[in-house]
Scaffold this active site. Structure first.
Site, PDB file in Angstrom:
ATOM      1  N   GLU A  33     -47.930 -57.912  60.884  1.00  0.00           N
ATOM      2  CA  GLU A  33     -48.627 -58.585  62.164  1.00  0.00           C
ATOM      3  C   GLU A  33     -49.903 -57.996  62.722  1.00  0.00           C
ATOM      4  OE1 GLU A  33     -45.523 -57.632  65.311  1.00  0.00           O
ATOM      5  OE2 GLU A  33     -46.744 -58.642  66.809  1.00  0.00           O
ATOM      6  N   ASN A  35     -44.585 -60.353  68.203  1.00  0.00           N
ATOM      7  CA  ASN A  35     -44.913 -60.622  69.698  1.00  0.00           C
ATOM      8  C   ASN A  35     -46.308 -61.192  69.610  1.00  0.00           C
ATOM      9  OD1 ASN A  35     -42.376 -59.591  70.296  1.00  0.00           O
ATOM     10  ND2 ASN A  35     -43.225 -57.590  70.886  1.00  0.00           N
ATOM     11  N   GLU A  67     -38.759 -64.305  68.669  1.00  0.00           N
ATOM     12  CA  GLU A  67     -38.212 -63.717  69.767  1.00  0.00           C
ATOM     13  C   GLU A  67     -38.214 -64.197  71.037  1.00  0.00           C
ATOM     14  OE1 GLU A  67     -38.858 -59.333  69.743  1.00  0.00           O
ATOM     15  OE2 GLU A  67     -37.723 -59.214  67.739  1.00  0.00           O
ATOM     16  N   TYR A 118     -33.330 -53.535  64.489  1.00  0.00           N
ATOM     17  CA  TYR A 118     -33.820 -52.178  64.333  1.00  0.00           C
ATOM     18  C   TYR A 118     -32.877 -51.170  64.662  1.00  0.00           C
ATOM     19  CZ  TYR A 118     -38.408 -54.551  64.024  1.00  0.00           C
ATOM     20  OH  TYR A 118     -39.370 -55.621  63.694  1.00  0.00           O
ATOM     21  N   GLU A 151     -36.944 -59.738  60.564  1.00  0.00           N
ATOM     22  CA  GLU A 151     -37.207 -58.103  60.932  1.00  0.00           C
ATOM     23  C   GLU A 151     -36.074 -57.399  61.159  1.00  0.00           C
ATOM     24  OE1 GLU A 151     -39.571 -57.670  64.660  1.00  0.00           O
ATOM     25  OE2 GLU A 151     -40.536 -59.687  64.601  1.00  0.00           O
ATOM     26  N   GLN A 168     -42.625 -53.154  59.352  1.00  0.00           N
ATOM     27  CA  GLN A 168     -43.312 -53.945  58.703  1.00  0.00           C
ATOM     28  C   GLN A 168     -43.957 -53.365  57.525  1.00  0.00           C
ATOM     29  OE1 GLN A 168     -46.370 -55.052  61.693  1.00  0.00           O
ATOM     30  NE2 GLN A 168     -44.630 -55.597  63.189  1.00  0.00           N
TER      31      GLN A 168
HETATM   32  O1  AHR Z   1     -42.059 -55.531  64.553  1.00  0.00           O
HETATM   33  C1  AHR Z   1     -42.545 -55.063  65.926  1.00  0.00           C
HETATM   34  C2  AHR Z   1     -41.893 -56.046  67.085  1.00  0.00           C
HETATM   35  O2  AHR Z   1     -40.869 -55.883  67.074  1.00  0.00           O
HETATM   36  C3  AHR Z   1     -42.343 -57.369  66.713  1.00  0.00           C
HETATM   37  O3  AHR Z   1     -43.726 -57.754  67.189  1.00  0.00           O
HETATM   38  C4  AHR Z   1     -41.432 -58.026  67.584  1.00  0.00           C
HETATM   39  O4  AHR Z   1     -41.025 -59.471  67.086  1.00  0.00           O
HETATM   40  C5  AHR Z   1     -40.188 -57.154  67.545  1.00  0.00           C
HETATM   41  O5  AHR Z   1     -39.837 -56.786  68.863  1.00  0.00           O
END
Ligand code: AHR
Length: 515
Positions: A40, A85, A186, A257, A305, A364
């Site tokens: 990203e 994002n 998202e 996450y 993600e 990432q």
């Molecule tokens: O990976 C970091 C952020 O986490 C990304 O930009 C978003 O899609 C998610 O909330």
């Protein structure tokens, strides 16, 4: 980064654990695209991450060779781009054509000035050179059908139409042939630029997806699912979005996450059980829409993600962040051995859903919650989480096996009861190569009896990541000192194999399995 809470929750279960496997009991073929990652335009993922002209290892295009080599070693297949994002306010047209004509723009997602030096062509050509499959995301936050279809045409169109001809004018004759496309990012999250309710997003995604497939019918589309299982709208979001998009999309996205909160080690060690339940719930939501439509089509999952990510490094809902420039250091989590154990367990969960998960992206790739770290003008190195990812991507081949795992459970505050030991396995039907991944979530050694009735199994060896109890690995030196260790001895018997698992460990065994 603030210090982690020191309190450990002790989990001590020591009773019989058994795993039964047979080559005929299979979940499905492992799609190699589950070993994906994510780049990203955020922090130092692109600038001083994959790209740093002037770096001692930079190639002719300004991309760091040391990072590309580690990416190859990591075994990454797919790379999602350019966000996240970031994509929800991105104007892709501003980042193509001669670099000297491109203007910086203020990215509102991360309040960072984006120089636009790296854009679609640079990224896609990097992927080609490095043998990576790109997964592009279109902006459905501030933009719509037009810009999305135009980007597909720019990437995949043949000469003779406006956007394809622009690509050719920019120096790229051959279409890139990008297969995977995310319909926004998202869009259920109130933090998202251009956030929408499920009906508005569902209609827009269906319209954009239809136009994109009219440009190139060979592409695969990913509709945005919930940005977490804990969103208030989870479930209803999937149902509504798929009610509009079911016939046009191929996959629905999932994001998750995990972190150790308030020293609750037991819940953190149970993260993969939460992931497992998340997958089952999204599958149920998607299949319910399919059932209502009397459709034979099955929507698959793009878990695009996932990772360990510590809350203290997140932005939250702050809107008054200072504007930053020149690739600021944001969300640069440093990982511990415990984090590596959890990442290994999460990967095993992806394998255990091989019948439904088509794509997975560790978020990432570099510097931002990443397995690879860099210093500008300096080294690139592996974080602890690099090891379970690379090992799984290397060993897991062919078919995921339907194991029968019998293990005691322990109680956790966040996920209720979770198994003390989890496992996943693959067998390559061509070679009989067996890979077995086992996590011991307890703080005691565990003995596991592996049974293989009616089949011949042999384990040659194994390598493990251990949850060191020294806390986070804050420095490059400490991260470099962390590595995998040999598995504890393996004993072969008649129809059984006995394994011993180190406390709080993830072990990858390799061997063979034949009828
Ligand atoms: O990976 C970091 C952020 O986490 C990304 O930009 C978003 O899609 C998610 O909330």
């Amino acid at each position: 980064m603030a210090a982690r809470a020191a309190v450990r929750q002790t989990v001590n279960v020591n009773s019989d654990v058994s795993i039964i496997l047979h080559p005929d009991y299979r979940i499905g073929t492992v799609d190699r695209r589950i070993f994906g990652s994510f780049v990203e335009h955020l922090g130092r993922c692109v600038y001083t991450g994959i790209y740093e002209p002037g770096h001692a290892t930079a190639d002719a295009h300004g991309f760091r060779r040391d990072v590309a080599d580690l990416t190859r070693e990591l075994g990454v297949t797919v790379v999602r781009y350019p966000g996240g994002n970031f994509v929800s306010n991105y104007v892709w047209e501003d980042a193509v054509g001669p670099v000297e004509h491109r203007k910086p723009f203020l990215d509102l997602a991360w309040r960072t000035v984006e120089p636009n030096t790296i854009g679609t062509d640079e990224f896609l050509q990097y992927c080609e050179r490095e043998g990576l499959e790109p997964m592009m995301a279109v902006n459905l936050g501030t933009r719509g059908v037009d810009a999305a279809a135009a980007l597909v045409e720019y990437c995949n169109g043949q000469a003779g139409t406006r956007w394809a001809d622009l690509r050719i004018a920019n120096g790229r004759e051959e279409p890139y042939g990008v297969t995977l496309w995310c319909l926004g990012n998202e869009m259920d999250g109130p933090w998202q630029i251009g956030h929408k309710d499920a009906h508005t997003y569902g209609r827009l995604a269906a319209d954009a997806g239809k136009a994109m497939k009219l440009v190139d019918p060979t592409i695969e589309l990913v509709a945005c699912g919930s940005s977490s299982m804990y969103m208030d709208t989870f479930g209803e979001w999937e149902r509504t979005v798929l009610s509009y998009t079911y016939d046009i999309v191929d996959h629905i996205s999932m994001h998750a996450y995990y972190e150790e909160l308030n020293g609750d080690r037991a819940s953190f060690l149970g993260s993969a059980t939460a992931m497992d339940r998340f997958v089952e719930r999204v599958v149920a939501s998607a299949d319910a829409v399919g059932a209502q439509k009397r459709s034979d089509k099955r929507i698959t999952l793009s878990f695009d993600e996932w990772n360990v990510w510590y809350l203290e490094s997140r932005f939250g809902d702050a809107t008054d962040l200072p504007i930053q420039r020149d690739a600021p250091r944001i969300i640069e989590d440093r990982y511990s051995g415990l984090d590596a154990v959890v990442v290994g367990d999460l990967m095993a969960t992806l394998l255990n859903h091989a019948d439904r998960i088509a794509v997975g992206c560790l978020a990432q790739l570099v510097n931002v919650i990443a397995p690879i770290m860099t210093e500008p003008g300096g080294d690139a190195w592996r974080q602890t989480t690099f090891h379970p990812f690379a090992t799984t991507a290397h060993l897991a081949r062919g078919e995921a096996l339907q194991l029968k795992v019998d293990a005691p459970t322990f109680a956790t505050e966040r996920h209720g009861g979770v198994p003390a030991v989890t496992a996943a396995a693959t067998v390559d039907p061509d070679t009989g190569a067996l890979a077995l991944f086992v996590t011991n979530r307890t703080d005691a050694e565990q003995t596991v009896t592996l049974r293989h009735p009616g089949a011949r199994a042999h384990l040659e060896g194994g390598r493990a990541v251990l949850a060191d109890h020294d806390g986070a690995r804050e420095t490059q030196k400490a991260a470099e000192a962390y590595g995998m260790v040999d598995a504890l001895p393996i004993t072969h018997g008649d129809g059984t194999i006995t394994l011993t698992l180190a406390p709080e460990s993830w072990t990858a065994f390799h061997g063979s399995l034949e009828r």
